[in-house]
Design an enzyme around this catalytic site. Structure first.
Site, PDB file in Angstrom:
ATOM      1  N   ASN A  72     -23.334 -48.499  37.023  1.00 54.24           N
ATOM      2  CA  ASN A  72     -23.732 -47.219  37.615  1.00 54.24           C
ATOM      3  C   ASN A  72     -24.777 -46.502  36.766  1.00 54.24           C
ATOM      4  O   ASN A  72     -25.616 -45.771  37.292  1.00 54.24           O
ATOM      5  CB  ASN A  72     -22.503 -46.329  37.789  1.00 54.24           C
ATOM      6  CG  ASN A  72     -21.513 -46.888  38.798  1.00 54.24           C
ATOM      7  OD1 ASN A  72     -21.809 -47.831  39.523  1.00 54.24           O
ATOM      8  ND2 ASN A  72     -20.323 -46.316  38.838  1.00 54.24           N
ATOM      9  N   ASN A 172     -27.907 -51.711  41.323  1.00 58.19           N
ATOM     10  CA  ASN A 172     -26.467 -51.890  41.141  1.00 58.19           C
ATOM     11  C   ASN A 172     -25.702 -51.159  42.234  1.00 58.19           C
ATOM     12  O   ASN A 172     -25.938 -49.972  42.472  1.00 58.19           O
ATOM     13  CB  ASN A 172     -26.032 -51.336  39.777  1.00 58.19           C
ATOM     14  CG  ASN A 172     -24.520 -51.356  39.602  1.00 58.19           C
ATOM     15  OD1 ASN A 172     -23.940 -52.400  39.356  1.00 58.19           O
ATOM     16  ND2 ASN A 172     -23.876 -50.201  39.751  1.00 58.19           N
ATOM     17  N   GLU A 173     -24.821 -51.864  42.927  1.00 61.09           N
ATOM     18  CA  GLU A 173     -23.868 -51.266  43.878  1.00 61.09           C
ATOM     19  C   GLU A 173     -24.516 -50.208  44.765  1.00 61.09           C
ATOM     20  O   GLU A 173     -23.968 -49.103  44.940  1.00 61.09           O
ATOM     21  CB  GLU A 173     -22.657 -50.692  43.129  1.00 61.09           C
ATOM     22  CG  GLU A 173     -21.827 -51.757  42.441  1.00 61.09           C
ATOM     23  CD  GLU A 173     -20.547 -51.229  41.800  1.00 61.09           C
ATOM     24  OE1 GLU A 173     -20.320 -49.996  41.826  1.00 61.09           O
ATOM     25  OE2 GLU A 173     -19.775 -52.044  41.278  1.00 61.09           O
ATOM     26  N   TYR A 244     -12.665 -55.839  41.191  1.00 58.39           N
ATOM     27  CA  TYR A 244     -11.648 -55.526  40.193  1.00 58.39           C
ATOM     28  C   TYR A 244     -10.286 -55.486  40.868  1.00 58.39           C
ATOM     29  O   TYR A 244     -10.175 -55.137  42.044  1.00 58.39           O
ATOM     30  CB  TYR A 244     -11.928 -54.163  39.543  1.00 58.39           C
ATOM     31  CG  TYR A 244     -13.245 -54.062  38.818  1.00 58.39           C
ATOM     32  CD1 TYR A 244     -13.372 -54.499  37.512  1.00 58.39           C
ATOM     33  CD2 TYR A 244     -14.369 -53.519  39.443  1.00 58.39           C
ATOM     34  CE1 TYR A 244     -14.580 -54.406  36.836  1.00 58.39           C
ATOM     35  CE2 TYR A 244     -15.580 -53.422  38.781  1.00 58.39           C
ATOM     36  CZ  TYR A 244     -15.688 -53.864  37.477  1.00 58.39           C
ATOM     37  OH  TYR A 244     -16.891 -53.773  36.814  1.00 58.39           O
ATOM     38  N   GLU A 292     -19.752 -58.575  38.166  1.00 57.42           N
ATOM     39  CA  GLU A 292     -18.709 -57.663  37.676  1.00 57.42           C
ATOM     40  C   GLU A 292     -17.379 -58.167  38.190  1.00 57.42           C
ATOM     41  O   GLU A 292     -17.181 -58.284  39.397  1.00 57.42           O
ATOM     42  CB  GLU A 292     -18.924 -56.212  38.136  1.00 57.42           C
ATOM     43  CG  GLU A 292     -20.041 -55.482  37.436  1.00 57.42           C
ATOM     44  CD  GLU A 292     -20.082 -53.993  37.755  1.00 57.42           C
ATOM     45  OE1 GLU A 292     -18.989 -53.391  37.944  1.00 57.42           O
ATOM     46  OE2 GLU A 292     -21.188 -53.437  37.822  1.00 57.42           O
TER      47      GLU A 292
END
Length: 501
Positions: A72, A172-173, A244, A292
């Site tokens: 992030n 990212n994301e 995750y 990740e």
């Protein structure tokens, strides 16, 4: 307990294991950098302020590539703030994690650290608050030899030779509402495609990773992947996956079955990539970067109470227990089972922040429970992943059914003349009898049988007890010609290493 069986054949291959499958991640978050890899004044610090005790542990893990600087964090990152004389670098409000970023440690310092860690750099560019121009400029700064503004600026900063960073993440994301500069799939796809073009015009040798969904629970998954690839398929080599897992309800049987969800996640992304390959009449196969992944949930409550605008406060400092190590082992096996397509992965993260390595600022360092399965896979899981034909007793949970007690894979390292079997016994109360048939390999001999087990699933390693949960090599497997027999201890991670005669 009913016996489990695994059959492997050296000709039934999944694919070559890319060493980058055992990558990791350093973000400007918490104490990953400051107090983690970098701490001037520490007793072990070298002339650049890098902690030598941490470097030695990273070398134990044999991490081939490290993603940087986020995460992030990268969506608000001005890379120019992190280079040049330290005294002239700007302090910034870091909005992703609500801290102060001093920029004392920056891009060039990370490249230097990675070389000392024997790792390559996977660099991420900011496609949140910035875009195409900043992306091409950092590639020029990093990789162009000389004779242009940014390459000459690098030389002025003391780096005559180009850094030669070959792997770059396009943001990212970007599907996450929490992300600075959050975009729709159309917006991100267009921006990523244009950034990819100019980055490769600047250096045609680089490889690029486009953002997939932030996790498999995103409401737009897998439509996001399809739309993004519609724009970027011809310009990138990899699509990213993030995931995750946690056990907040203390439902360990379900927790240890989560790697089956990971299998389905990878399969769905593969299918989406192959659909776009067909749609575009392309001959190129899109590979996956699982950049990740980890267990993450222990620190949520503490993090919610943190006061903002501190410098490198403790954040995301999960203290891992034995059951976490078992799931990490299962997740590693999941990626090995997809070694034909998952070519890069990054355990998130490397030091202090949801990490296998922990430090005390100004003090010691130790290996968390998850350090060991990651190290074993990285060191012994190089070669060719073999198709595991598994027969195992199974169990059901409230959420997941038909969960095999045995999770396993075998990797053949032909150069070393070795076969390594990685296996997890998910049963929490009973040992699991195992037979592994290596019928095509000829006579084999046992090198060792490593076991990670604990009398308490919640047992952790700490500064006071750094060796509470550590592996031993008294596993007791035996080999007769091409048949391995073993009893896998309850709730255990196992590494059975064999020499092929």
């Amino acid at each position: 307990m009913e016996k489990a069986k695994m059959t492997v054949d050296k000709d039934f291959t999944i694919g070559e294991v890319d060493k980058r499958l055992y990558g990791s991640f350093i973000e400007h978050l918490g104490r990953a950098v400051y107090g983690g890899i970098y701490e001037p004044g520490h007793a072990s610090a070298d002339e650049q302020g890098f902690r030598a005790d941490v470097l030695e542990m990273v070398k134990e893990l044999q991490v081939p590539i490290v993603r940087y600087p986020g995460g992030n964090f990268v969506s608000g990152y001005n890379w120019e703030d992190s280079v040049g004389p330290v005294s002239e670098r700007k302090r910034r409000l870091e909005l992703a994690w609500r801290t102060i970023e001093t920029n004392e440690f920056g891009f060039n310092e990370f490249v230097d650290w990675a070389k000392k860690a024997n790792s390559d750099v996977m660099m991420a560019v900011n496609l949140g608050t910035r875009g195409v121009d900043a992306a091409r400029n950092i590639v020029e700064y990093s990789n162009h030899p000389e004779g242009s503004y940014y390459s000459d600026l690098r030389i002025k900063h003391g780096y005559k030779q180009p850094h030669g960073v070959k792997t770059w993440c396009l943001g990212n994301e970007m599907d996450g509402p929490w992300q600075i500069g959050h975009k729709t799939a159309e917006e991100y796809g267009r921006t990523a495609a244009e950034a990819a073009k100019v980055m490769k015009w600047t250096d045609p040798t680089i490889e690029l990773v486009a953002c997939g969904s932030s996790h498999l629970g995103m409401p737009s998954f897998p439509d996001w992947e399809a739309t993004v690839l519609d724009h970027t398929y011809d310009h990138v080599e990899y699509l990213s996956l993030h995931q995750y897992y946690g056990n907040p309800d203390n439902d360990t049987p379900t927790f240890l079955a989560r790697s089956l969800e990971m299998d389905r996640f990878i399969d769905t992304v593969k299918a989406t990539c192959d659909y776009m390959k067909a749609k575009k009449r392309s001959k190129k196969t899109m590979y996956l970067s699982f950049d990740e992944w980890n267990v993450w949930y222990h620190s949520h409550e503490n993090d919610s109470k943190m006061d903002p605008w501190q410098i490198a406060p403790p954040q995301l400092e999960d203290i891992y227990n034995h059951e976490d190590a078992l799931l990490v082992g299962c997740m590693l096996i999941s990626m090995l089972k997809h070694a034909d397509r998952v070519k890069m992965a990054c355990l998130a993260q490397l030091v202090n922040v949801i990490a296998p390595i922990m430090t005390e600022t100004g003090g010691g360092s130790w290996r968390q429970t998850i350090f060991y399965p990651f190290m074993h896979a990285s060191v012994y899981g190089r070669g060719t992943a073999l198709v595991p034909l598994i027969q195992s007793p199974k169990y059901d949970t409230k959420e997941i059914t038909d969960v095999p007690y045995l999770e396993g894979i075998a990797v053949h390292n032909e150069e070393q003349g070795e076969v390594t079997v990685f296996a997890v016994n998910r049963h929490l109360e009973e040992s699991l009898p195992l037979e592994v048939d290596l019928r095509s390999f000829g006579k084999c001999s046992l090198i060792e049988h490593i076991v990670l087990e604990a009398d308490d699933l919640k047992a952790s390693n700490t500064a006071a007890q750094p060796d509470r949960v550590v592996p031993h090599n008294r596993g007791g497997a035996s080999v007769s010609d091409t048949l391995i027999t073993a009893s896998l201890a309850k709730a255990s991670w196992n590494v059975i290493r064999l020499k092929v005669q």
